[in-house]
Design a protein around this motif. Structure first.
Motif, PDB file in Angstrom:
ATOM      1  N   ILE A  26     -16.375  96.533  27.759  1.00 24.26           N
ATOM      2  CA  ILE A  26     -17.326  96.272  26.678  1.00 24.26           C
ATOM      3  C   ILE A  26     -18.029  94.943  26.920  1.00 24.26           C
ATOM      4  CG2 ILE A  26     -17.581  95.925  24.175  1.00 24.26           C
ATOM      5  CD1 ILE A  26     -14.896  97.485  23.901  1.00 24.26           C
ATOM      6  N   GLU A  71     -17.215  89.546  27.566  1.00 27.62           N
ATOM      7  CA  GLU A  71     -16.753  90.834  28.059  1.00 27.62           C
ATOM      8  C   GLU A  71     -15.322  91.105  27.608  1.00 27.62           C
ATOM      9  OE1 GLU A  71     -19.270  91.419  32.146  1.00 27.62           O
ATOM     10  OE2 GLU A  71     -17.331  90.427  32.303  1.00 27.62           O
ATOM     11  N   SER A 112     -22.561  97.213  24.911  1.00 26.79           N
ATOM     12  CA  SER A 112     -22.661  98.277  25.908  1.00 26.79           C
ATOM     13  C   SER A 112     -21.248  98.562  26.382  1.00 26.79           C
ATOM     14  CB  SER A 112     -23.518  97.835  27.096  1.00 26.79           C
ATOM     15  OG  SER A 112     -24.855  97.618  26.684  1.00 26.79           O
ATOM     16  N   ILE A 113     -20.885  99.834  26.405  1.00 29.53           N
ATOM     17  CA  ILE A 113     -19.510 100.225  26.735  1.00 29.53           C
ATOM     18  C   ILE A 113     -19.506 101.198  27.905  1.00 29.53           C
ATOM     19  CG2 ILE A 113     -17.370 101.265  25.881  1.00 29.53           C
ATOM     20  CD1 ILE A 113     -18.149 100.457  23.064  1.00 29.53           C
ATOM     21  N   GLY A 114     -18.722 100.854  28.911  1.00 29.45           N
ATOM     22  CA  GLY A 114     -18.506 101.758  30.046  1.00 29.45           C
ATOM     23  C   GLY A 114     -17.110 102.344  29.942  1.00 29.45           C
ATOM     24  N   MET A 136     -20.525 100.554  32.416  1.00 30.86           N
ATOM     25  CA  MET A 136     -21.096  99.652  31.404  1.00 30.86           C
ATOM     26  C   MET A 136     -22.494  99.200  31.830  1.00 30.86           C
ATOM     27  SD  MET A 136     -21.810  96.262  30.731  1.00 30.86           S
ATOM     28  CE  MET A 136     -20.760  95.310  31.845  1.00 30.86           C
TER      29      MET A 136
END
Length: 151
Positions: A26, A71, A112-114, A136
């Motif tokens: 994140i 992060e 933003s989330i990967g 992300m």
């Protein structure tokens, strides 16, 4: 660091149990302007609020860790489907996006989330973090907010 150790341990347990696992990376969007405008103390306060919200959004046995800067990484155990992972990521993103009161100001950041879902229990921790990180960056680039690492 600490997260890597916990992740390695969880992966070992996870390989034994045959459970699936997801790692989420994140990254906060719009954190730098808040830090620049309101100062580092406000930035730190915001990061604490976000960390707290993320911890409350996941279940007790899941793990949330700040990796540095703005992060965070989450280790989610016992994920059965990509849909479950996505639903949780949406919940985490909503938790981050809710306005934060810092002093007498309301500030807001996005995330933003990967996501990488380790179905086979085969991934090592660095590999999974790297893949979640790549996802992300794709979420950021495509402005989708959330992206999966496509195996």
């Amino acid at each position: 660091g600490h997260f890597q150790e916990r992740l390695c341990h969880a992966l070992a347990m996870h390989a034994l149990s045959g459970n699936r696992l997801a790692v989420m990376f994140i990254d906060l969007d719009g954190f730098k302007p808040i830090n620049d405008t309101h100062g580092h103390a406000a930035g730190d306060a915001l990061l604490r609020i976000v960390a707290n919200r993320l911890s409350h959004a996941v279940r007790n046995h899941d793990l949330v860790s700040r990796l540095g800067g703005d992060e965070f990484a989450c280790l989610i155990a016992g994920i059965d489907t990509a849909e479950q992972a996505l639903a949780l990521a949406v919940k985490l993103r909503e938790a981050v996006r809710a306005p934060c009161r810092i002093g007498n100001q309301m500030v807001q950041v996005d995330a933003s989330i990967g996501i990488v879902v380790d179905m086979a229990g085969a991934g090592d921790s660095e590999d999974l973090l790297l893949k979640a990180d790549m996802a992300m960056y794709r979420a950021k680039r495509e402005r989708t907010g959330i992206a999966f690492y496509d195996v």
